[in-house]
Design an enzyme around this catalytic site. Structure first.
Site, mmCIF file in Angstrom:
data_model
loop_
_atom_site.group_PDB
_atom_site.id
_atom_site.type_symbol
_atom_site.label_atom_id
_atom_site.label_comp_id
_atom_site.label_asym_id
_atom_site.label_seq_id
_atom_site.Cartn_x
_atom_site.Cartn_y
_atom_site.Cartn_z
ATOM 1 N NE ARG A 23 -1.899 4.797 1.815
ATOM 2 C CZ ARG A 23 -2.505 3.890 1.055
ATOM 3 N NH1 ARG A 23 -3.494 3.146 1.528
ATOM 4 N NH2 ARG A 23 -2.167 3.748 -0.220
ATOM 5 C CD GLN A 40 -2.766 -1.301 2.452
ATOM 6 O OE1 GLN A 40 -2.567 -0.586 3.432
ATOM 7 N NE2 GLN A 40 -3.735 -2.205 2.424
ATOM 8 C CD1 TRP A 41 5.313 4.009 2.129
ATOM 9 C CD2 TRP A 41 4.860 3.057 4.110
ATOM 10 N NE1 TRP A 41 5.930 4.745 3.099
ATOM 11 C CE2 TRP A 41 5.675 4.185 4.317
ATOM 12 C CE3 TRP A 41 4.465 2.294 5.204
ATOM 13 C CZ2 TRP A 41 6.094 4.578 5.598
ATOM 14 C CZ3 TRP A 41 4.890 2.684 6.469
ATOM 15 C CH2 TRP A 41 5.684 3.809 6.667
ATOM 16 C CG HIS A 80 1.654 7.125 -0.935
ATOM 17 N ND1 HIS A 80 0.743 8.137 -0.763
ATOM 18 C CD2 HIS A 80 1.061 6.022 -0.402
ATOM 19 C CE1 HIS A 80 -0.334 7.677 -0.149
ATOM 20 N NE2 HIS A 80 -0.171 6.389 0.084
HETATM 21 C C1 LIG Z 1 -8.159 4.051 1.717
HETATM 22 C C2 LIG Z 1 -7.474 3.805 0.411
HETATM 23 C C3 LIG Z 1 -7.946 2.821 -0.444
HETATM 24 C C4 LIG Z 1 -7.306 2.546 -1.671
HETATM 25 N N1 LIG Z 1 -7.780 1.555 -2.493
HETATM 26 C C5 LIG Z 1 -7.156 1.300 -3.674
HETATM 27 C C6 LIG Z 1 -7.601 0.269 -4.565
HETATM 28 O O1 LIG Z 1 -8.568 -0.425 -4.287
HETATM 29 N N2 LIG Z 1 -6.920 0.053 -5.719
HETATM 30 C C7 LIG Z 1 -5.850 0.823 -6.034
HETATM 31 O O2 LIG Z 1 -5.266 0.613 -7.100
HETATM 32 N N3 LIG Z 1 -5.389 1.796 -5.235
HETATM 33 C C8 LIG Z 1 -6.002 2.048 -4.046
HETATM 34 N N4 LIG Z 1 -5.498 3.026 -3.227
HETATM 35 C C9 LIG Z 1 -4.271 3.736 -3.619
HETATM 36 C C10 LIG Z 1 -4.558 5.080 -4.251
HETATM 37 O O3 LIG Z 1 -5.251 4.887 -5.468
HETATM 38 C C11 LIG Z 1 -3.240 5.846 -4.524
HETATM 39 O O4 LIG Z 1 -2.463 5.121 -5.438
HETATM 40 C C12 LIG Z 1 -2.388 6.064 -3.305
HETATM 41 O O5 LIG Z 1 -3.185 6.510 -2.247
HETATM 42 C C13 LIG Z 1 -1.300 7.084 -3.583
HETATM 43 O O6 LIG Z 1 -1.879 8.356 -3.660
HETATM 44 P P1 LIG Z 1 -1.326 9.507 -4.606
HETATM 45 O O7 LIG Z 1 -1.422 9.118 -6.032
HETATM 46 O O8 LIG Z 1 -2.016 10.722 -4.155
HETATM 47 O O9 LIG Z 1 0.203 9.634 -4.134
HETATM 48 P P2 LIG Z 1 1.516 9.886 -4.991
HETATM 49 O O10 LIG Z 1 1.756 8.766 -5.911
HETATM 50 O O11 LIG Z 1 2.567 10.212 -3.996
HETATM 51 O O12 LIG Z 1 1.166 11.138 -5.858
HETATM 52 C C14 LIG Z 1 0.932 12.439 -5.331
HETATM 53 C C15 LIG Z 1 0.508 13.318 -6.498
HETATM 54 O O13 LIG Z 1 1.594 13.418 -7.430
HETATM 55 C C16 LIG Z 1 1.142 13.351 -8.760
HETATM 56 N N5 LIG Z 1 1.773 12.163 -9.410
HETATM 57 C C17 LIG Z 1 2.761 11.412 -8.902
HETATM 58 N N6 LIG Z 1 3.130 10.451 -9.780
HETATM 59 C C18 LIG Z 1 2.384 10.629 -10.870
HETATM 60 C C19 LIG Z 1 2.318 9.977 -12.144
HETATM 61 N N7 LIG Z 1 3.123 8.952 -12.459
HETATM 62 N N8 LIG Z 1 1.423 10.417 -13.032
HETATM 63 C C20 LIG Z 1 0.612 11.441 -12.747
HETATM 64 N N9 LIG Z 1 0.638 12.113 -11.564
HETATM 65 C C21 LIG Z 1 1.519 11.712 -10.644
HETATM 66 C C22 LIG Z 1 -0.368 13.300 -8.679
HETATM 67 O O14 LIG Z 1 -0.856 14.619 -8.728
HETATM 68 C C23 LIG Z 1 -0.614 12.729 -7.307
HETATM 69 O O15 LIG Z 1 -1.853 13.120 -6.790
HETATM 70 C C24 LIG Z 1 -6.158 3.300 -2.026
HETATM 71 C C25 LIG Z 1 -5.692 4.299 -1.167
HETATM 72 C C26 LIG Z 1 -6.324 4.573 0.038
HETATM 73 C C27 LIG Z 1 -5.788 5.645 0.937
#
Ligand SMILES: Cc1cc2nc3c(=O)[nH]c(=O)nc-3n(C[C@H](O)[C@H](O)[C@H](O)COP(=O)(O)OP(=O)(O)OC[C@H]3O[C@@H](n4cnc5c(N)ncnc54)[C@H](O)[C@@H]3O)c2cc1C
Ligand SMILES: Cc1cc2nc3c(=O)[nH]c(=O)nc-3n(C[C@H](O)[C@H](O)[C@H](O)COP(=O)(O)OP(=O)(O)OC[C@H]3O[C@@H](n4cnc5c(N)ncnc54)[C@H](O)[C@@H]3O)c2cc1C
Ligand SMILES: Cc1cc2nc3c(=O)[nH]c(=O)nc-3n(C[C@H](O)[C@H](O)[C@H](O)COP(=O)(O)OP(=O)(O)OC[C@H]3O[C@@H](n4cnc5c(N)ncnc54)[C@H](O)[C@@H]3O)c2cc1C
Ligand SMILES: Cc1cc2nc3c(=O)[nH]c(=O)nc-3n(C[C@H](O)[C@H](O)[C@H](O)COP(=O)(O)OP(=O)(O)OC[C@H]3O[C@@H](n4cnc5c(N)ncnc54)[C@H](O)[C@@H]3O)c2cc1C
Lengths: 291, 291, 291, 291
Positions: free
Chosen positions: A205, A94-95, A98
């Site tokens: 998280r 999960q971690w 990000h």
């Molecule tokens: C409660 C919960 C349930 C979840 N359930 C699921 C699930 O069922 N299935 C699943 O697949 N995931 C799930 N996730 C994961 C979620 O979809 C995200 O992948 C995860 O929380 C990372 O978030 P983020 O993209 O904001 O973070 P980061 O990857 O750190 O990104 C932060 C921001 O940077 C930008 N960014 C970084 N990299 C890119 C890139 N390569 N392209 C475009 N923009 C980028 C975006 O603006 C993004 O919002 C879940 C998360 C949570 C907290």
């Protein structure tokens, strides 16, 4: 860099925390290895935009809070933190989602996996939630049964590990031998991220939607930040963690209640709000009234 | 963190360089504000993968070079650098294209623009290259004419700035008043990036294809790295900056020449190559022979 | 957009491939769901820089190859691909490390895990490599023993899954019930990435250092690209996959052999090299001679 | 891919808009060149997590809105858009700060700059705002004076361009000749971004804090999205653009007013809120009451 007084206490806090191992779950830990910058560096970076130099602590705090509530996120990227973390693989999965971080993980191809596995406490053996379709509920399983499950899990982990050790001992490549190790196996990594993206990590998280086993890590990181970046963390807590957002349709419904709000007597003295914040609150209420 | 001896000299170098202003072009500068990590942190991070602790300097060097030549880039992301840079806007426009960085720039909307503009030296007033379609050639313009151009540019800059000041004085919003300022106007920013991506920046911007005015900044950053991250920089220089890559078709053509190469007498003693590197070179040569 | 003739065959290829399931390993697959752009879009994007319009196929090919060998990577980011992939979790853990992608993965918290697990073929049960410290060697285990191991792995997978089903049946939250499922469990995701970063993925994961089980996925993606982006893929293959890079120290050693190379008779006719490439090769050889 | 009925209208909209030039400012434009995916692709990607297939339009809408208000941003990254944009350089400088995009820009080193420059309308020649320290106010300059300024700006632009043409004519390298061109010069680029990050761009650049000249571009992109991704855009508008967030301290102050809110009579029929949203609203109000 420039030190304007209030940082001393903070520097002590940082010294106390750097390298310290915070235990998490049964065999996990978090250690803050290094930090670049502090609360004041965020302000310094923001002030490049204004072409102005260092200010007092009070002004720093006001500026930092202004940045936080107006989503001026780039100055928060100027603080960088490096952690050493040990956690079960299902948490790591999960971690790692990000993406705005730098990672070096222990390799099960190079090195032998250790014999440590995560076992939940009995009170964490809960039923599937009916409300939050992805999570466990508040209802614990019958304690006797919970303990039985834990025993069974433990046996199963030991068995998997024994088979793994057997394969490795007879020379099977580690990358193959390990494929049946359970998701509860512990792994570890170095993890480096900037403060803006760390706050985003925490927001997602620390939330009750997140799985308990990653939430406990997020909470400890929050505790660490509270001590070493007190002003930033407070702003994050006020404006992000403990804020409430109403959608347009919701606002339409609550607007009559909100309309009752009398902001004439609102002052910085009788509230936690600065003059600027009071002005902003008026703007919000007026925006809502006019919907 | 852990210090294994050879870092002392390095720490002195870092202390000497932190905060120091390196002049660039006529009114620009670079200052390294903060650094997280050093050559040994890269190795430490890589060793998380191997589950092993600190090693000697010699082993560190060998590991780091191995990582560099095998494109194991993630450990280089564990070092982070923060710079304060002042440069002409046309340079800033090229620089900002490197997205893997954190930036806070001086704002022409908040603050008044200064009256400093870039003027090329006479020997930089060159003709358009015929070979490299994007760059200047080696041919300078006639010196008298070059100096005339510089004078004319200077006048034009002064005129633009006077108009700007006039608009600002009569109350015109700065964001509008500035739209006719020239691309030669200086701006400045805080710029934070990890070492892997900084090397990529250097590779692209120290290259002769890059515009002279950004190349001089890249060169100074390279000089800084040479002093504070000597092992990393040397590896970058050997394996990236001064390496040569041959395409499949090229290899096909040079393979007969290469075939002459006698690596039987090649030893770590009579070359700059470690035992591992010699083995890798043999692999390359054999790969080429078999094309 | 603009179509300049040679695209027709290609469009047919794309139609044949979109949505098609390519089997990988025992229960895995790759499906290309959507693609934005093609070989010519890369050139179109690059030509924005030159302020020029569409060109012939031949010119497109030359331009594209020029971009590839000079690390002008940004135009390759203009093509985007979306895949549906099913793979064992230990493969997914390596795959997800490529951060420049968009991902939606099957959730073991929402949904029940399926009863499919990866079992290696007997000929993949190999010993740990002595050369490449992270990988399996070429030496297979005794076949009888290999088959025994496979049987044991299968039993162990079935057992873990039975316990999982039992827990789920009695109401245990899925996020807890699954923690002892093995790393060989299959998961799946939607994965979207641009072509530049996909090439980087391929470079790293088609390499013999990569684990066999992810390499087979990378190879299939390569096969797909070969058909739908033939010019780009060929350039990638010539200039990246099958190129050889020599470090400064290596060049120093091979320079005498290289010096023998007679490029006077080298022409586009008797080689696979364009005029520009021949000029570039001369530059390289001269650079090496002068070391 | 799968089409479940409601997409037909949408496909027509897309066909009408693809390639169409939307004029912006005096010489600028926006053209949507390509799009990967649509409203339903977002849901499809999200449903991979739930292990479920295509659903009805109504369920799609509910899911999509759920994702938006709960910051499940990853499925929105599954839609990708490619634009061709022409804008003044000072606008481009703000735009490029959004790093999560792919860009190919017209090169003033390769190609000659055109003779088009941005000139504000008289009613945009405003004074510096006293409230919003970075922006122009609502107060226009005296119209005669505004027109004078515009004339002077025009002359200044012509003069800079003449000097530029003169330098280029006598062979000066374009990269040097252009350094005194004004920030009002037009440039153009291909710009590719995913929908999540495009929404973030819009949130920041449609805001009244953003400079007028970039806001007009953001508004046109919003208009385009409204037509081709109507459900996503509506959700963005309800939950992000037109939502209001109250900080902890603000909530503390408004909680008595909010406490008056009677949600007993709240139904999906007498509000714009779904059953789930009503439940969520109750949670928010209860959270606030308990502060
Ligand atoms: C409660 C919960 C349930 C979840 N359930 C699921 C699930 O069922 N299935 C699943 O697949 N995931 C799930 N996730 C994961 C979620 O979809 C995200 O992948 C995860 O929380 C990372 O978030 P983020 O993209 O904001 O973070 P980061 O990857 O750190 O990104 C932060 C921001 O940077 C930008 N960014 C970084 N990299 C890119 C890139 N390569 N392209 C475009 N923009 C980028 C975006 O603006 C993004 O919002 C879940 C998360 C949570 C907290
Ligand atoms: C054979 C092999 C063995 C490996 N062994 C290990 C191991 O033992 N331990 C281990 O931890 N990993 C290991 N890895 C994973 C490796 O370290 C990389 O994480 C992985 O290959 C992804 O590569 P990448 O960073 O180039 O890709 P991407 O993440 O797609 O990044 C591509 C480029 O984008 C930029 N970028 C993207 N995101 C960021 C960001 N957040 N910050 C800064 N720049 C960014 C960088 O320039 C990067 O080079 C191994 C990989 C291979 C191929
Ligand atoms: C009204 C206004 C005023 C502004 N004033 C100024 C100013 O005075 N000075 C100034 O310098 N800027 C200023 N900005 C620019 C601002 O600081 C941001 O750079 C810009 O808005 C882009 O936002 P972003 O970072 O969210 O977007 P993106 O760069 O698209 O990033 C989206 C998300 O992806 C992640 N991400 C992407 N790349 C990285 C990376 N390399 N490292 C870490 N995370 C990454 C982050 O989570 C980020 O939030 C201003 C912007 C606005 C709207
Ligand atoms: C000599 C020269 C001439 C040039 N001429 C032109 C020109 O005419 N026109 C023009 O437009 N540009 C031009 N450029 C700029 C060039 O196209 C790149 O934008 C710039 O060099 C930054 O390189 P980068 O993408 O490797 O760096 P970074 O942006 O720092 O990215 C590093 C790596 O991170 C990953 N990455 C980071 N962000 C993203 C993202 N949002 N999406 C996907 N992957 C990401 C990629 O793997 C990338 O390779 C030129 C550059 C040079 C050196």
């Amino acid at each position: 860099m420039q030190n304007n007084g209030y940082e001393e206490q903070n520097i002590n806090n940082v010294q106390d925390i750097l390298g310290k191992e915070f235990k998490v779950l049964d065999h996990g830990f978090i250690r803050l290895l290094e930090i670049m910058g502090d609360d004041s560096s965020i302000c310094q970076a923001a002030r490049v935009s204004y072409g102005k130099g260092t200010k007092s602590v009070r002004e720093d705090r006001a500026l930092l809070r202004y940045l936080m509530r107006n989503a001026h996120t780039s100055p928060f990227e100027m603080v960088e933190l490096k952690f050493h973390v040990r956690m079960p693989i299902f948490v790591a999965r999960q971690w790692i989602r990000h993406r705005t971080a730098n990672v070096n993980e222990y390799s099960g191809r190079y090195s032998e996996m250790t014999d440590e596995f995560y076992l939940p406490q009995a009170d964490q053996i809960r039923t599937q939630s009916q409300v939050n379709k992805q999570a466990r509920s508040e209802d614990q399983l019958d304690e006797t049964r919970a303990n039985e499950i834990i025993e069974q899990m433990k046996d199963s982990q030991a068995e998997s590990y024994n088979e793994y050790k057997e394969y490795v001992a007879e020379g099977v490549a580690r990358e193959i031998a390990r494929i049946n190790l359970p998701l509860s196996s512990y792994t570890e990594w170095y993890w480096k991220i900037d403060l803006h993206n760390l706050f985003r990590f925490l927001k997602l998280r620390m939330d009750h939607h997140a799985q308990y086993e990653i939430r406990v890590y997020a909470n400890i990181i929050a505790d660490i930040l509270k001590q070493i970046l007190p002003i930033s963390y407070e702003a994050f807590s006020d404006y992000i963690l403990n804020s409430v957002t109403f959608s347009k349709s919701e606002l339409f419904k609550i607007k009559d209640s909100i309309a009752n709000f009398d902001f004439d007597n609102l002052t910085p003295e009788n509230s936690n709000l600065s003059k600027t914040e009071i002005a902003e609150l008026k703007n919000k209420i007026n925006f809502i009234k006019q919907l």
